[in-house]
Design a protein around this motif. Structure first.
Motif, PDB file in Angstrom:
ATOM      1  N   GLY A  28       0.846  -1.187   0.000  1.00  0.00           N
ATOM      2  CA  GLY A  28       0.000   0.000   0.000  1.00  0.00           C
ATOM      3  C   GLY A  28       0.877   1.230   0.000  1.00  0.00           C
ATOM      4  O   GLY A  28       2.091   1.136   0.163  1.00  0.00           O
ATOM      5  N   PRO A  29       0.274   2.396  -0.176  1.00  0.00           N
ATOM      6  CA  PRO A  29       1.058   3.628  -0.210  1.00  0.00           C
ATOM      7  C   PRO A  29       1.576   4.011   1.176  1.00  0.00           C
ATOM      8  O   PRO A  29       1.007   3.616   2.177  1.00  0.00           O
ATOM      9  N   ARG A  30       2.669   4.801   1.181  1.00  0.00           N
ATOM     10  CA  ARG A  30       3.228   5.254   2.454  1.00  0.00           C
ATOM     11  C   ARG A  30       2.298   6.258   3.127  1.00  0.00           C
ATOM     12  O   ARG A  30       2.267   6.381   4.321  1.00  0.00           O
ATOM     13  N   TYR A  31       1.586   7.050   2.328  1.00  0.00           N
ATOM     14  CA  TYR A  31       0.602   7.904   2.957  1.00  0.00           C
ATOM     15  C   TYR A  31      -0.523   6.982   3.389  1.00  0.00           C
ATOM     16  O   TYR A  31      -0.803   5.993   2.733  1.00  0.00           O
ATOM     17  N   CYS A  32      -1.137   7.264   4.524  1.00  0.00           N
ATOM     18  CA  CYS A  32      -2.027   6.277   5.136  1.00  0.00           C
ATOM     19  C   CYS A  32      -3.311   6.148   4.355  1.00  0.00           C
ATOM     20  O   CYS A  32      -4.091   7.083   4.299  1.00  0.00           O
ATOM     21  N   GLY A  56       4.746  15.050 -17.714  1.00  0.00           N
ATOM     22  CA  GLY A  56       6.129  14.645 -17.988  1.00  0.00           C
ATOM     23  C   GLY A  56       6.813  14.128 -16.744  1.00  0.00           C
ATOM     24  O   GLY A  56       7.533  13.126 -16.785  1.00  0.00           O
ATOM     25  N   VAL A  57       6.577  14.796 -15.624  1.00  0.00           N
ATOM     26  CA  VAL A  57       7.158  14.355 -14.348  1.00  0.00           C
ATOM     27  C   VAL A  57       6.646  12.954 -14.016  1.00  0.00           C
ATOM     28  O   VAL A  57       7.403  12.047 -13.670  1.00  0.00           O
ATOM     29  N   LEU A  58       5.342  12.796 -14.142  1.00  0.00           N
ATOM     30  CA  LEU A  58       4.691  11.519 -13.817  1.00  0.00           C
ATOM     31  C   LEU A  58       5.303  10.376 -14.615  1.00  0.00           C
ATOM     32  O   LEU A  58       5.750   9.372 -14.062  1.00  0.00           O
ATOM     33  N   ILE A  59       5.343  10.562 -15.931  1.00  0.00           N
ATOM     34  CA  ILE A  59       5.806   9.469 -16.783  1.00  0.00           C
ATOM     35  C   ILE A  59       7.303   9.238 -16.594  1.00  0.00           C
ATOM     36  O   ILE A  59       7.767   8.105 -16.503  1.00  0.00           O
ATOM     37  N   ASP A  60       8.054  10.319 -16.469  1.00  0.00           N
ATOM     38  CA  ASP A  60       9.498  10.152 -16.291  1.00  0.00           C
ATOM     39  C   ASP A  60       9.804   9.442 -14.972  1.00  0.00           C
ATOM     40  O   ASP A  60      10.652   8.562 -14.916  1.00  0.00           O
ATOM     41  N   ASP A  61       9.105   9.830 -13.913  1.00  0.00           N
ATOM     42  CA  ASP A  61       9.288   9.143 -12.628  1.00  0.00           C
ATOM     43  C   ASP A  61       8.992   7.654 -12.774  1.00  0.00           C
ATOM     44  O   ASP A  61       9.759   6.804 -12.328  1.00  0.00           O
ATOM     45  N   LEU A  62       7.868   7.357 -13.395  1.00  0.00           N
ATOM     46  CA  LEU A  62       7.445   5.959 -13.503  1.00  0.00           C
ATOM     47  C   LEU A  62       8.436   5.142 -14.303  1.00  0.00           C
ATOM     48  O   LEU A  62       8.892   4.103 -13.851  1.00  0.00           O
ATOM     49  N   VAL A  63       8.766   5.618 -15.505  1.00  0.00           N
ATOM     50  CA  VAL A  63       9.576   4.759 -16.360  1.00  0.00           C
ATOM     51  C   VAL A  63      11.051   4.770 -15.952  1.00  0.00           C
ATOM     52  O   VAL A  63      11.752   3.809 -16.208  1.00  0.00           O
ATOM     53  N   SER A  64      11.508   5.827 -15.305  1.00  0.00           N
ATOM     54  CA  SER A  64      12.923   5.793 -14.900  1.00  0.00           C
ATOM     55  C   SER A  64      13.116   5.145 -13.536  1.00  0.00           C
ATOM     56  O   SER A  64      14.086   4.451 -13.325  1.00  0.00           O
ATOM     57  N   LEU A  65      12.233   5.447 -12.603  1.00  0.00           N
ATOM     58  CA  LEU A  65      12.465   4.972 -11.244  1.00  0.00           C
ATOM     59  C   LEU A  65      11.564   3.803 -10.855  1.00  0.00           C
ATOM     60  O   LEU A  65      11.824   3.119  -9.878  1.00  0.00           O
ATOM     61  N   GLY A  66      10.485   3.600 -11.594  1.00  0.00           N
ATOM     62  CA  GLY A  66       9.522   2.584 -11.204  1.00  0.00           C
ATOM     63  C   GLY A  66       8.798   3.039  -9.950  1.00  0.00           C
ATOM     64  O   GLY A  66       8.954   4.181  -9.515  1.00  0.00           O
ATOM     65  N   THR A  67       7.989   2.182  -9.375  1.00  0.00           N
ATOM     66  CA  THR A  67       7.351   2.578  -8.126  1.00  0.00           C
ATOM     67  C   THR A  67       7.098   1.344  -7.296  1.00  0.00           C
ATOM     68  O   THR A  67       6.874   0.263  -7.836  1.00  0.00           O
ATOM     69  N   LYS A  68       7.212   1.507  -6.008  1.00  0.00           N
ATOM     70  CA  LYS A  68       7.019   0.358  -5.133  1.00  0.00           C
ATOM     71  C   LYS A  68       5.714   0.477  -4.375  1.00  0.00           C
ATOM     72  O   LYS A  68       5.318  -0.414  -3.662  1.00  0.00           O
ATOM     73  N   GLU A  69       5.069   1.627  -4.503  1.00  0.00           N
ATOM     74  CA  GLU A  69       3.785   1.835  -3.838  1.00  0.00           C
ATOM     75  C   GLU A  69       2.895   2.516  -4.867  1.00  0.00           C
ATOM     76  O   GLU A  69       3.398   3.047  -5.847  1.00  0.00           O
ATOM     77  N   PRO A  70       1.584   2.515  -4.646  1.00  0.00           N
ATOM     78  CA  PRO A  70       0.729   3.242  -5.584  1.00  0.00           C
ATOM     79  C   PRO A  70       1.227   4.690  -5.721  1.00  0.00           C
ATOM     80  O   PRO A  70       1.328   5.400  -4.732  1.00  0.00           O
ATOM     81  N   TYR A  71       1.564   5.090  -6.924  1.00  0.00           N
ATOM     82  CA  TYR A  71       2.181   6.402  -7.161  1.00  0.00           C
ATOM     83  C   TYR A  71       1.105   7.462  -7.322  1.00  0.00           C
ATOM     84  O   TYR A  71       0.177   7.311  -8.112  1.00  0.00           O
ATOM     85  N   ARG A  72       1.262   8.532  -6.578  1.00  0.00           N
ATOM     86  CA  ARG A  72       0.312   9.624  -6.650  1.00  0.00           C
ATOM     87  C   ARG A  72       1.075  10.904  -6.864  1.00  0.00           C
ATOM     88  O   ARG A  72       2.219  11.033  -6.415  1.00  0.00           O
ATOM     89  N   MET A  73       0.491  11.847  -7.577  1.00  0.00           N
ATOM     90  CA  MET A  73       1.212  13.084  -7.852  1.00  0.00           C
ATOM     91  C   MET A  73       1.170  14.014  -6.644  1.00  0.00           C
ATOM     92  O   MET A  73       0.160  14.123  -5.958  1.00  0.00           O
TER      93      MET A  73
END
Ligand SMILES: Cc1cc2nc3c(=O)[nH]c(=O)nc-3n(C[C@H](O)[C@H](O)[C@H](O)COP(=O)(O)OP(=O)(O)OC[C@H]3O[C@@H](n4cnc5c(N)ncnc54)[C@H](O)[C@@H]3O)c2cc1C
Lengths: 438, 620
Positions: free
Chosen positions: B270-274, B408-425
């Motif tokens: 789950g996400p780090r935010y509760c 652009g931030v969203l997609i660049d974050d996702l494809v470069s860093l991936g995500t380990k929790e549900p990603y939210r802007m």
């Protein structure tokens, strides 16, 4: 590949030899040189000139030469300053160029530029890689060793404090609707003022450190009459200390700057330290000696190899020197860790000196130590200014996003010293600090 | 030969934007989804926007997308968050009538040219020679296509949890996509599990409203879309607030072993935010109260969405905890809250165009990429749909940079860093926050959209008008001065503490802190708020923006140095094994992207630069 960075660094190791060369490469180099040296001679010609600082005061009388792109080492416009081999002068010249728009070169950057501009051939590419690696590694080592654990502890403290301030500010921006504790914001101003003080303090000590370290000091201590003064005289090649055969003659400190392989080292001859001084004058000399030991980079403990006396003074880094080896009888025990010298014949002295230089870690690391410290200084200055700007923003009641912007910039530059922080790390901090969610 | 150029699978928020933009571009497009009547369904909270999210919604709008328009047609409660802060972080949040929103989306999408909509469930993808060929539906139909945009949300291997009971499903009342999930797991893509949750829905008529504190929407009421108008908007409603208390927290702690998240039944992250009230109570045990917004689900709906108590406890415990809350003492739960676990694909397997690196013509968008939220889904949907259409027409993809758009931030974050929790802007993810504002999404993007032919006429006209108004006003501000000793001059003096003189322009005066546009003598035109915001922001942020632009330029040079995809990092001399491994995993497309990876030092970038150059010199 165009590169807009104008980089600067000493091209000869710090302080070595009678002259120092400072090299500057990049699009601004010509302009910066003109501001510091007046009109330059035609390219590839030396010109004798007054080298002045960015605010016009005279730094040194030296030479300047302009290598016009593409016929230069890096393929870019290059300017070289040739000045007197004094670290202070080198420092001032570089500082002025930084103010005028240059930046401190990164490890191996000159060679990298040269390679990228086809100035060195393919076969050399591997060595470029090695160079970048070696230099950045030694810069890291230099940063750690020369600036001591205390420095990184302080920087870490500053980064922690900045992170905390940013956590509050960013949480207030990204989560205005959550019921997070807003009291933190009320003392933001106070926090930042305190932080500003800490950063400025560290900056001053780094700047002082730069000056201190550019000259090295070596204390000479040992039991009375071990031949400290004779050794010093030999090093200085002139009689400076008063020597006699009566114990305790050297009551006052004698300081002798010696140019050793291009390095300025100040040797300090101390009063002979004995376990129980008979009179108070002697006692005073001894406490002075201890002070000198604490302040110097390294200590030479000089013993009379014919009669070694116990010597129980607390020392930092030290080298044991067995003097009067010429008077030694074959049968006497040989201490493996000590250096046996004769300050009368000069025997063993070269070995001692090369050990000394090695211990001072100045031979190969010299340039990188200087540069990495310069970069730290640059980071601290910028970091301080951004904190100052955010305080100004608070005073003027600017939007919180502008305060945040300055804190972020400050964090970015200060983070370069030790550990950068990503926005995702920061979000992690926010989430662990505040309960946020739908 | 191909029957379709673009097939979009899934009619959620990503899917509708993908289908809409591909058909606007002129590609022959098909949208396949389980249930036509659920197109545009909001699985969770009926609200669009919020900090960072409204920025995405506006960007979608500026490129001709649907989300913001639908939100304005269904918005029943508007607020501007951060209204006391500067333009860059102000954000509109719209609570919508869930049914009206869905209706608006359906109206917009049905009338789209070049678009066919089909009901059905896709059960298989036909891939040949690592290229997408066709998709197969549960009715046995095989549909040929040049590209596929997969936007199946939480439906892949979806499992819902209420207490320790679980059932397969993509969202309450909808089946999960098992066959497709199986197929995808066989491809060479890396799959993970994530989880999210939703609160119970309460019966409006069983709440004691007198005990709740009302919160009305903002006036003047903003609009989310650049092209909406006041008349389209439904009636406005209030929201209400209440709080959890010690008793609530006691109930939660007592039932913790029945919570699937705490009993270890759910393995997804789950996400780090509760997200859940369980999380909030456990992680912040020192707090004895958390706020709850009671939000109406619609004008004619009996459902209340209690924002703040997302939970997956069993129904009995949900009832007890709800009824411990002030005003909810007699509240009836119409639909229990639940948690959902689902498959997502590691977005590091995507190119910046959102095409999978592995399979040509297969694009992913939305929750399937590990994001959460409607706006995040919509922004990706738009980009994936557009890039699929561009690719089938042999055109280069549109890739927005980090300094151009939150998208652009969203997609660049996702494809470069991936995500380990549900990603939210969040706005703090954007390093160029001051440039990426609500007021200028159109200035940043609409011309790009127009060039690609995806911007509707009304939007283009509105954009040109705004630009003209804004330019004229800037000219006026540059020219006009304040008369000394006039009441205005007095006012400015009072505000800024500095006097004015004959030769200081209004523009200069606007630069002063505490002086805003409305303090200045006004011109003839009455300016819309977004024009004033844009002018104020660009004047007040000028120095900062200059600094950021310089950064961007520097970065741009590295951005323009591509890293060949065939590069073998083990051959790069001087890189540490750790760095080699990180780069091999992330396969950054350019030096700039490599430099943004965690743990990649400037020295490593230099080494890479040298290595790439070496390769080039060997070749040519
Ligand atoms: C329980 C729950 C709680 C949530 N909570 C939040 C929250 O608090 N905050 C937040 O921001 N977001 C939340 N979300 C997420 C939000 O709903 C999604 O992020 C968003 O809807 C994702 O959009 P999407 O287009 O990717 O997928 P969806 O909106 O889920 O749409 C997927 C679509 O694909 C269709 N589909 C699936 N498989 C197939 C198939 N094989 N063939 C044909 N059609 C198919 C489905 O019918 C559906 O129409 C929640 C979601 C759920 C389910």
């Amino acid at each position: 590949m165009i590169d807009s960075r104008t980089i600067i660094a000493p091209a000869s190791a710090s302080g070595r030899g009678g002259i120092s060369v400072i090299r500057m490469s990049g699009p601004l180099s010509n302009k910066i040189a003109k501001e510091m040296c007046g009109e330059l001679a035609e390219p590839w010609r030396f010109k004798k000139c007054n080298i002045t600082s960015n605010n016009g005061s005279l730094i040194d009388v030296g030479m300047v030469v302009f290598f016009k792109s593409p016929y230069s080492y890096t393929g870019e416009d290059i300017v070289e300053f040739h000045c007197h081999g004094n670290p202070m002068i080198v420092n001032l010249i570089i500082e002025s160029a930084l103010v005028l728009g240059a930046v401190v070169a990164e490890p191996g950057e000159f060679t990298k530029k040269a390679f990228l501009n086809d100035k060195i051939d393919l076969a050399q590419a591997e060595s470029v890689a090695d160079l970048i690696n070696a230099q950045s590694e030694s810069a890291i080592i230099a940063a750690n060793s020369s600036l001591s654990g205390n420095f990184s502890k302080q920087v870490n403290g500053i980064l922690d404090e900045l992170t905390e301030a940013r956590v509050f500010v960013e949480a207030n921006i990204d989560f205005p609707d959550e019921d997070i504790d807003r009291t933190h914001m009320e003392n933001l101003n106070e926090r930042l003022i305190k932080l500003l003080g800490v950063v400025s303090g560290l900056l001053t000590s780094v700047q002082d450190g730069v000056k201190l370290r550019e000259g090295y000091s070596v204390a000479i201590v040992g039991p009375p009459n071990a031949g400290k003064s004779t050794l010093l005289n030999l090093l200085a090649r002139e009689r400076v200390a008063i020597t006699s055969d009566i114990e305790g003659t050297t009551r006052d400190l004698v300081r002798v700057p010696v140019n050793l392989a291009g390095l300025i080292i100040e040797f300090i001859d101390t009063a002979g330290i004995r376990e129980d001084p008979e009179n108070s004058i002697e006692e005073e000399g001894i406490s002075k000696s201890i002070e000198v030991i604490n302040k110097s980079n390294i200590t030479l403990v000089v013993q009379d190899s014919t009669s070694v006396k116990p010597f129980n003074v607390e020392l930092g880094e030290s080298i044991v020197v067995m003097n009067k080896s010429d008077l030694m009888k074959e049968s006497q025990p040989n201490d493996k860790n000590a250096f046996y010298v004769s300050s009368v014949s000069g025997e063993g002295v070269p070995e001692l000196l090369s050990e000394l230089i090695k211990k001072l870690e100045v031979d190969e690391g010299g340039e990188t130590v200087f540069l990495s410290r310069k970069r730290h200084e640059e980071c601290l200055i910028k970091g301080r200014d951004f904190i100052d700007e955010s305080l100004e923003g608070l005073r003027q009641d600017l939007g919180l996003e502008l305060i945040a912007e300055n804190l972020k910039e400050s964090h970015n530059v200060l983070g370069e010293i030790l550990r950068p922080m990503s926005s995702d790390d920061l979000l992690g901090e926010i989430f662990s600090e505040f309960c946020i969610g739908k | 030969m191909d029957k379709y150029e673009v097939v979009v699978i899934g009619g959620g928020h990503a899917g509708v934007e993908a289908a809409s933009v591909a058909s606007r571009y002129g590609a022959k497009t098909l949208l396949i989804t389980h249930d036509k009547s659920k197109i545009g369904e909001m699985s969770c909270n009926p609200a669009i926007g919020g900090i960072g999210k409204s920025h995405l919604a506006k960007e979608v709008d500026a490129l001709g997308g649907l989300m913001a328009k639908a939100a304005d047609k269904s918005g029943i409660h508007y607020r501007v968050l951060n209204s006391t802060k500067g333009q860059a972080v102000r954000a509109t949040r719209v609570q919508t009538d869930r049914d009206l929103y869905k209706l608006a989306i359906q109206e917009l999408i049905v009338s789209t040219k070049n678009l066919t909509i089909k009901e059905g469930s896709v059960i298989d993808l036909d891939i040949d020679d690592l290229k997408i060929k066709s998709v197969k539906t549960d009715s046995g139909e095989k549909i040929f296509t040049k590209s596929v945009v997969l936007t199946t949300g939480t439906f892949l291997g979806g499992v819902m949890h209420t207490g320790l009971e679980q059932s397969p499903g993509g969202r309450i009342g909808d089946p999960s996509s098992e066959k497709l999930a199986k197929k995808l797991r066989k491809l060479n893509l890396s799959v993970g599990r994530l989880k999210t949750g939703t609160p119970p829905r309460l019966n409006k008529n069983t709440i004691n409203w007198d005990l709740l504190s009302p919160q009305s929407g903002d006036t003047p009421t903003p609009l989310l879309s650049y092209t909406s108008n006041e008349e389209e908007r439904p009636k406005q409603l209030d929201c209400f607030m209440t709080r959890t208390n010690k008793e609530t927290h006691k109930i939660i702690i007592e039932h913790l072993d029945e919570s699937p998240m705490y009993s270890g039944v759910i393995e997804g992250v789950g996400p780090r935010y509760c997200p859940s009230i369980e999380d909030k109570v456990m992680r912040f045990s020192e707090r004895d109260s958390h706020q709850i917004f009671a939000e109406p689900e619609g004008l004619n709906s009996d459902l209340i969405y209690p924002n703040g108590i997302s939970t997956s406890l069993p129904l009995k415990a949900q009832e007890a905890l709800v009824r411990s809350i002030k005003g909810f003492e007699k509240a009836e739960i119409i639909r229990p809250g639940y948690a959902i676990e689902y498959d997502y694909f590691d977005p590091k397997g995507l190119k910046h165009s959102l095409e999978t690196k592995e399979i040509e013509g297969l694009f992913f968008a939305g929750q399937i990429n590990g994001t959460t939220g409607y706006e995040e889904a919509a922004a990706q949907g738009l980009m994936a749909g557009l890039n699929a259409a561009l690719q089938t027409n042999n055109k280069a993809p549109l890739i927005l940079r980090r300094d151009e758009a939150y998208t652009g931030v969203l997609i660049d974050d996702l494809v470069s860093l991936g995500t380990k929790e549900p990603y939210r802007m969040f706005t703090s993810r954007a390093e160029y926050r001051l440039i990426l504002r609500e007021d200028n999404a159109d200035m940043r993007l609409t011309e790009k959209g127009k060039e690609l032919g995806i911007v509707p006429d009304l939007l283009w006209k509105t954009y040109l008008q705004k630009k003209e108004l804004s330019n004229n006003e800037l000219e006026r501000l540059k020219k006009e001065k304040i008369k000394p000793n006039s009441p205005e001059a007095e006012k400015i003096h009072l505000l800024s503490g500095e006097t004015t003189s004959n030769n200081i322009s209004l523009l200069e005066i606007l630069k002063r802190p505490k002086v805003f546009h409305h303090h200045l003598p006004q011109g003839e035109n009455i300016l819309p708020n977004n024009v004033i915001d844009e002018i104020e922001a660009s004047v007040k942020y000028e120095g900062y923006i200059k600094r950021q632009k310089a950064d961007i330029e520097k970065l741009q040079r590295n951005e323009n140095t591509p890293i060949p995809s065939s590069l073998d990092y083990s051959n790069v001399v001087g890189l540490s094994n750790e760095v080699k491994q990180k780069l091999t995993e992330a396969r950054p497309e350019s030096l700039a992207r490599a430099s943004r990876l965690p743990g990649i030092t400037p020295a490593a970038i230099s080494l890479l630069m040298v290595h790439i150059k070496k390769g080039r010199r060997l070749v040519g």
